[in-house]
Design a protein around this motif. Structure first.
Motif, PDB file in Angstrom:
ATOM      1  N   VAL A 194      47.243  38.906  46.783  1.00 34.80           N
ATOM      2  CA  VAL A 194      47.933  38.906  45.495  1.00 34.80           C
ATOM      3  C   VAL A 194      49.366  39.369  45.689  1.00 34.80           C
ATOM      4  CG1 VAL A 194      47.975  39.860  43.159  1.00 34.80           C
ATOM      5  CG2 VAL A 194      45.794  39.297  44.232  1.00 34.80           C
ATOM      6  N   GLY A 233      37.042  31.090  39.327  1.00 37.51           N
ATOM      7  CA  GLY A 233      38.193  30.469  39.964  1.00 37.51           C
ATOM      8  C   GLY A 233      38.034  30.071  41.408  1.00 37.51           C
ATOM      9  N   TYR A 241      41.000  37.066  40.168  1.00 34.54           N
ATOM     10  CA  TYR A 241      40.710  35.659  39.916  1.00 34.54           C
ATOM     11  C   TYR A 241      40.870  34.859  41.209  1.00 34.54           C
ATOM     12  CZ  TYR A 241      40.820  31.027  37.780  1.00 34.54           C
ATOM     13  OH  TYR A 241      40.543  29.721  37.446  1.00 34.54           O
ATOM     14  N   ASN A 262      40.765  37.378  34.895  1.00 34.37           N
ATOM     15  CA  ASN A 262      41.142  36.122  34.246  1.00 34.37           C
ATOM     16  C   ASN A 262      42.301  35.464  34.997  1.00 34.37           C
ATOM     17  OD1 ASN A 262      42.567  38.494  33.196  1.00 34.37           O
ATOM     18  ND2 ASN A 262      43.738  37.015  31.988  1.00 34.37           N
ATOM     19  N   SER A 263      42.398  34.148  34.855  1.00 34.69           N
ATOM     20  CA  SER A 263      43.469  33.410  35.521  1.00 34.69           C
ATOM     21  C   SER A 263      44.831  33.879  35.011  1.00 34.69           C
ATOM     22  CB  SER A 263      43.314  31.910  35.255  1.00 34.69           C
ATOM     23  OG  SER A 263      44.368  31.181  35.850  1.00 34.69           O
ATOM     24  N   GLY A 264      45.702  34.272  35.933  1.00 36.52           N
ATOM     25  CA  GLY A 264      47.031  34.747  35.566  1.00 36.52           C
ATOM     26  C   GLY A 264      47.048  36.159  35.043  1.00 36.52           C
ATOM     27  N   GLY A 265      45.909  36.859  35.114  1.00 37.65           N
ATOM     28  CA  GLY A 265      45.839  38.229  34.625  1.00 37.65           C
ATOM     29  C   GLY A 265      46.700  39.167  35.445  1.00 37.65           C
ATOM     30  N   ALA A 266      47.209  40.190  34.779  1.00 40.46           N
ATOM     31  CA  ALA A 266      48.067  41.156  35.454  1.00 40.46           C
ATOM     32  C   ALA A 266      47.230  42.117  36.294  1.00 40.46           C
ATOM     33  CB  ALA A 266      48.877  41.929  34.427  1.00 40.46           C
ATOM     34  N   SER A 267      47.801  42.562  37.383  1.00 31.66           N
ATOM     35  CA  SER A 267      47.151  43.584  38.195  1.00 31.66           C
ATOM     36  C   SER A 267      47.329  44.936  37.531  1.00 31.66           C
ATOM     37  CB  SER A 267      47.748  43.616  39.604  1.00 31.66           C
ATOM     38  OG  SER A 267      47.499  42.400  40.287  1.00 31.66           O
ATOM     39  N   THR A 304      41.507  43.107  36.546  1.00 32.31           N
ATOM     40  CA  THR A 304      41.327  41.964  35.651  1.00 32.31           C
ATOM     41  C   THR A 304      40.804  40.816  36.495  1.00 32.31           C
ATOM     42  OG1 THR A 304      43.597  41.206  36.024  1.00 32.31           O
ATOM     43  CG2 THR A 304      43.214  42.685  34.150  1.00 32.31           C
ATOM     44  N   ASN A 350      44.488  41.723  40.469  1.00 31.46           N
ATOM     45  CA  ASN A 350      43.737  40.721  39.724  1.00 31.46           C
ATOM     46  C   ASN A 350      42.800  40.014  40.698  1.00 31.46           C
ATOM     47  OD1 ASN A 350      43.805  37.507  39.043  1.00 31.46           O
ATOM     48  ND2 ASN A 350      43.534  38.746  37.208  1.00 31.46           N
TER      49      ASN A 350
END
Length: 223
Positions: free
Chosen positions: A107, A166, A97, A85-90, A83, A95
């Motif tokens: 991460v 980001g 971002y 997106n900001s705060g997206g889960a691995s 993923t 992730n």
């Protein structure tokens, strides 16, 4: 008997000629030629024009011509594992971002391979270019099975897209076409400066400069 032998020999000769003709025709129709664009990346197989052709331009040059939208399109093949997106889960992968400029294995909570965690440095533009060329060459022993992106400009487009998500770091300056090294420019400046120097000889160190009036007085006393 002779007629029968001649008939058999004739048919054999005709068959040989036909086989030769078919071989030539099939060679023209089913010629072995590398496709213009590879269907998918295969590690160790280079794109046409790479390796034996023109050298790959530095990442700074390719980033200057990068297309973020095209990078987003190429990145779609990465979404099976990542993923962005900001705060997206691995997922299978971490992730991504704000990845550009961060240390390897940044991460929290993601189980990076020891191979990747052991690579020193950060995710610079050059590091990302090397990683996307071949993850297994960049970090031998990595758990990532992705073979890499063979096309150099596709890699630059993806890196530009990653940076836009980001990180937003300034892109490295690409050298201007025909730009000479700084040392050469300095040398030319020195040569240019010598053009403004008078051809009149300067007095040696410790030797006073000649005073025109004192020289005239000395000449009168000499006479």
């Amino acid at each position: 008997m002779d007629d029968r032998f001649n008939t058999i020999a004739g048919w054999a000769l005709a068959g040989g000629i036909a086989a030769l003709g078919l071989s030539i025709v099939s060679g023209m129709v089913f010629h072995a030629e590398r496709p213009e664009k590879m269907g998918y990346a295969i590690e160790g197989v280079e794109e046409a024009g790479e390796g034996g052709g023109a050298a790959v331009a530095p990442i700074a040059v390719r980033l200057a011509a990068a297309d973020v939208a095209k990078g987003a399109d190429v990145f779609k093949q990465c979404t099976a594992c990542h993923t962005i997106n900001s705060g997206g889960a691995s997922g299978i992968g971490p992730n991504l971002y704000a990845t550009v400029g961060k240390p390897h294995g940044h991460v929290a909570g993601f189980a990076y391979s020891d191979a990747l965690k052991g690579v020193p440095g950060t995710w610079t533009f050059d590091a990302l270019d090397a990683w996307l060329t071949s993850p297994r060459k960049y970090a031998p022993g990595t758990k990532m099975t992705f073979a890499g992106i063979a096309n150099p400009q596709d890699r630059a487009n993806v890196i530009a897209y990653l940076n836009s998500q980001g990180s937003n770091l300034p892109l490295p300056a690409a050298p201007a076409a025909g730009e000479e090294p700084a040392a050469d420019n300095a040398a030319e400046a020195n040569v240019a400066d010598t053009g403004n120097v008078s051809n009149e000889a300067t007095p040696a160190e410790g030797t006073p400069a000649k005073d025109p009036q004192a020289a005239v007085q000395a000449e009168k006393k000499g006479h």
